[in-house]
Design an enzyme around this catalytic site. Structure first.
Site, PDB file in Angstrom:
ATOM      1  N   SER A 157      14.996 -16.352 -10.814  1.00 24.23           N
ATOM      2  CA  SER A 157      15.950 -16.334  -9.711  1.00 24.23           C
ATOM      3  C   SER A 157      15.190 -16.248  -8.394  1.00 24.23           C
ATOM      4  O   SER A 157      14.337 -15.371  -8.226  1.00 24.23           O
ATOM      5  CB  SER A 157      16.866 -15.119  -9.858  1.00 24.23           C
ATOM      6  N   GLY A 158      15.512 -17.119  -7.441  1.00 24.07           N
ATOM      7  CA  GLY A 158      14.810 -17.115  -6.153  1.00 24.07           C
ATOM      8  C   GLY A 158      14.957 -15.814  -5.385  1.00 24.07           C
ATOM      9  O   GLY A 158      13.987 -15.275  -4.855  1.00 24.07           O
ATOM     10  N   HIS A 159      16.189 -15.282  -5.353  1.00 26.58           N
ATOM     11  CA  HIS A 159      16.433 -14.155  -4.448  1.00 26.58           C
ATOM     12  C   HIS A 159      15.947 -12.824  -4.992  1.00 26.58           C
ATOM     13  O   HIS A 159      16.056 -11.799  -4.317  1.00 26.58           O
ATOM     14  CB  HIS A 159      17.912 -14.094  -4.032  1.00 26.58           C
ATOM     15  N   GLN A 171      13.943 -10.450 -13.101  1.00 24.89           N
ATOM     16  CA  GLN A 171      13.312  -9.270 -12.480  1.00 24.89           C
ATOM     17  C   GLN A 171      11.796  -9.287 -12.610  1.00 24.89           C
ATOM     18  O   GLN A 171      11.089  -8.747 -11.763  1.00 24.89           O
ATOM     19  CB  GLN A 171      13.855  -7.981 -13.107  1.00 24.89           C
ATOM     20  N   CYS A 207      30.717  -1.709 -10.604  1.00 23.54           N
ATOM     21  CA  CYS A 207      32.105  -1.721 -10.152  1.00 23.54           C
ATOM     22  C   CYS A 207      32.714  -3.059 -10.517  1.00 23.54           C
ATOM     23  O   CYS A 207      32.840  -3.950  -9.688  1.00 23.54           O
ATOM     24  CB  CYS A 207      32.189  -1.484  -8.653  1.00 23.54           C
ATOM     25  N   THR A 260      21.573 -16.829 -13.327  1.00 21.41           N
ATOM     26  CA  THR A 260      22.813 -16.886 -14.111  1.00 21.41           C
ATOM     27  C   THR A 260      22.957 -18.267 -14.741  1.00 21.41           C
ATOM     28  O   THR A 260      23.221 -18.402 -15.945  1.00 21.41           O
ATOM     29  CB  THR A 260      24.034 -16.599 -13.213  1.00 21.41           C
ATOM     30  N   THR A 307      22.143 -32.844  -6.921  1.00 16.19           N
ATOM     31  CA  THR A 307      21.039 -32.980  -5.980  1.00 16.19           C
ATOM     32  C   THR A 307      20.264 -31.672  -5.883  1.00 16.19           C
ATOM     33  O   THR A 307      20.852 -30.618  -5.644  1.00 16.19           O
ATOM     34  CB  THR A 307      21.584 -33.373  -4.590  1.00 16.19           C
TER      35      THR A 307
HETATM   36  C1  LIG Z   1      19.877 -10.890 -10.729  1.00 10.55           C
HETATM   37  C2  LIG Z   1      19.717 -11.122 -12.166  1.00 10.55           C
HETATM   38  C3  LIG Z   1      20.334 -12.210 -12.798  1.00 10.55           C
HETATM   39  C4  LIG Z   1      21.216 -13.164 -12.053  1.00 10.55           C
HETATM   40  O1  LIG Z   1      20.467 -13.937 -11.157  1.00 10.55           O
HETATM   41  P1  LIG Z   1      21.191 -14.861 -10.056  1.00 10.55           P
HETATM   42  O2  LIG Z   1      20.060 -15.719  -9.560  1.00 10.55           O
HETATM   43  O3  LIG Z   1      21.714 -13.941  -9.019  1.00 10.55           O
HETATM   44  O4  LIG Z   1      22.224 -15.646 -10.740  1.00 10.55           O
HETATM   45  C5  LIG Z   1      20.136 -12.363 -14.152  1.00 10.55           C
HETATM   46  N1  LIG Z   1      19.375 -11.520 -14.844  1.00 10.55           N
HETATM   47  C6  LIG Z   1      18.758 -10.471 -14.281  1.00 10.55           C
HETATM   48  C7  LIG Z   1      17.907  -9.587 -15.107  1.00 10.55           C
HETATM   49  C8  LIG Z   1      18.915 -10.239 -12.928  1.00 10.55           C
HETATM   50  O5  LIG Z   1      18.311  -9.190 -12.366  1.00 10.55           O
END
Ligand SMILES: *Cc1c(COP(=O)(O)O)cnc(C)c1O
Length: 400
Positions: A215-217, A195, A341, A85, A255
């Site tokens: 995105s790490g997660h 993704q 939602c 994000t 940081t």
């Molecule tokens: C999950 C996702 C985001 C947001 O990533 P965050 O690291 O959770 O902020 C943005 N774009 C796509 C396509 C995502 O799947």
């Protein structure tokens, strides 16, 4: 390696997690590498006047190298952020504001209606700041329409933002073609690869990418960290979002969270090594799921292009089924509807709308995301439970 499909549903722990587009578990190997950097080796990576800071700085730089390698970049082109994000906001707002500060004549931002909300809303924020913006429709298969793109991207365009892989329907955009067009018109090309990174091959040079968000997660790393790739040659010039200490090439003050950066690095290193084999395994599991479900029930249709998609993505419409009602019937499966939602209201997903689905079709859509630790046993369990629940939904609907 996860166990193969030997026993029936014995050994399947519930609920079964099938929502890997929303987030992924931290890979145990990633967790192990991160752990010492929280308490034992806690130095501030920017405090390099002593050994505590030095070792943290070194670990952060090693991680930066792993992130860069995953996308064919130079480590100096990687900026750590809090997630995709933030990376998307930084790329889009940063590029637009830099251009305005330079008093250039370029004034336009172009993106797609199927992008993640944080991209669409960042572009919308720039419209409020006076930039011209275009949010292009996509085709029924979810892919960018090349004619629309050619018409929209011209020599007044600052930046084109087209995601590498969609978080809902999993389709892979033809980013090489988008990058080539952007470059030909002198515009920057940004891609949201939250993704795609670690799931599909990405090469910033081959695809002509100037800015790329990670995105790490979403790739078995920790939550709260991400990265923005920003090209050095020719330089993608952007303004920072934050004022502060000027860390990360002055593009992201604050940081750097060393434990999270180390985790993201390890996640990228593993993904680079295992992506090909994992992709084959997940493609086979997705095919197994679809075949199994279609053998048991009819009225199942895939959303989005059938071939150009993430290997673990299953986005389907189920005729005569209300997705929200279906989810309530299968508490042993964790997956999502095609709806967001937002606040209290349930709205049809803007992605499903963008590919032309009506409200009812969107409301009958579900998204399942298979991942690194999903087993064939879990897939079979999901098929059985889902097929049964779909039949129950349809019976209830026809009785009503
Ligand atoms: C999950 C996702 C985001 C947001 O990533 P965050 O690291 O959770 O902020 C943005 N774009 C796509 C396509 C995502 O799947």
């Amino acid at each position: 390696m996860p166990p193969d499909d030997a026993m029936e549903h014995a050994g399947v722990g519930t609920p079964v997690y099938l929502d890997h587009h929303a987030t992924t578990p931290v890979d145990p190997r990633v967790l192990e590498v991160m752990t010492p950097w929280f308490a034992e080796r806690f130095g501030n990576p920017h405090s390099t006047s002593h050994a505590f800071g030095h070792e943290a700085a070194e670990a952060v730089e090693t991680a930066r190298g792993h992130v860069a390698a995953l996308i064919g970049a130079d480590p100096r082109e990687i900026v750590f952020t809090s997630g995709a994000t933030e990376s998307n906001n930084l790329a889009i707002k940063g590029a637009a504001r830099f251009e305005r500060r330079r008093r250039n004549r370029r004034n336009k931002l172009v993106t797609l209606a199927s992008e993640h909300k944080c991209v669409i809303e960042s572009v919308g924020d720039m419209a409020a700041e006076g930039f011209e913006t275009r949010i292009l429709p996509v085709r029924g298969d979810g892919l960018v329409d090349p004619d629309e793109l050619h018409r929209a991207v011209d020599d007044s365009t600052i930046l084109v933002s087209v995601m590498a892989a969609n978080n809902e329907i999993g389709v892979l955009q033809p980013i090489e073609a988008v990058g080539a067009l952007a470059r030909a018109r002198g515009a920057l090309f940004h891609t949201d690869a939250a993704q795609a990174a670690g799931k599909a091959p990405l090469d910033v040079n081959a695809a002509g990418i100037d800015l790329l968000s990670i995105s790490g997660h979403k790739l078995y790393g920790p939550k709260g960290i991400g990265a923005l790739y920003a090209r050095r040659r020719p330089r993608a010039r952007i303004e920072p979002l934050f004022s502060g200490g000027g860390q990360e090439r002055a593009l992201r003050s604050g940081t750097v969270p060393a434990p999270l950066a180390v985790g993201l690095g390890e996640a990228c290193r593993i993904a680079r090594e295992e992506m090909a084999a994992e992709g084959d395994r997940l493609s086979a599991l997705s095919a197994r799921f679809l075949k199994g479900l279609q053998e048991r029930i009819d009225g199942v249709a895939v959303n989005g292009d059938r071939c150009r998609r993430l290997p673990g993505n299953i986005s389907i419409r189920l005729d005569g089924v209300d997705a929200l009602g279906l989810i309530d019937l299968v508490p042993d499966l964790a997956f999502s509807t095609g709806s967001a939602c937002t606040s209290a209201a349930v709205e049809p997903s803007h992605v499903l709308r963008a590919i032309g689905l009506g409200d009812e079709e969107a409301a009958s859509s579900v998204r399942l995301g298979l991942g690194r630790f999903t087993t064939a046993g879990e897939v079979d369990f999901a098929v059985d439970h889902l097929a049964e629940a779909i039949r129950a939904c349809r019976r209830a609907m026809s009785a009503a």
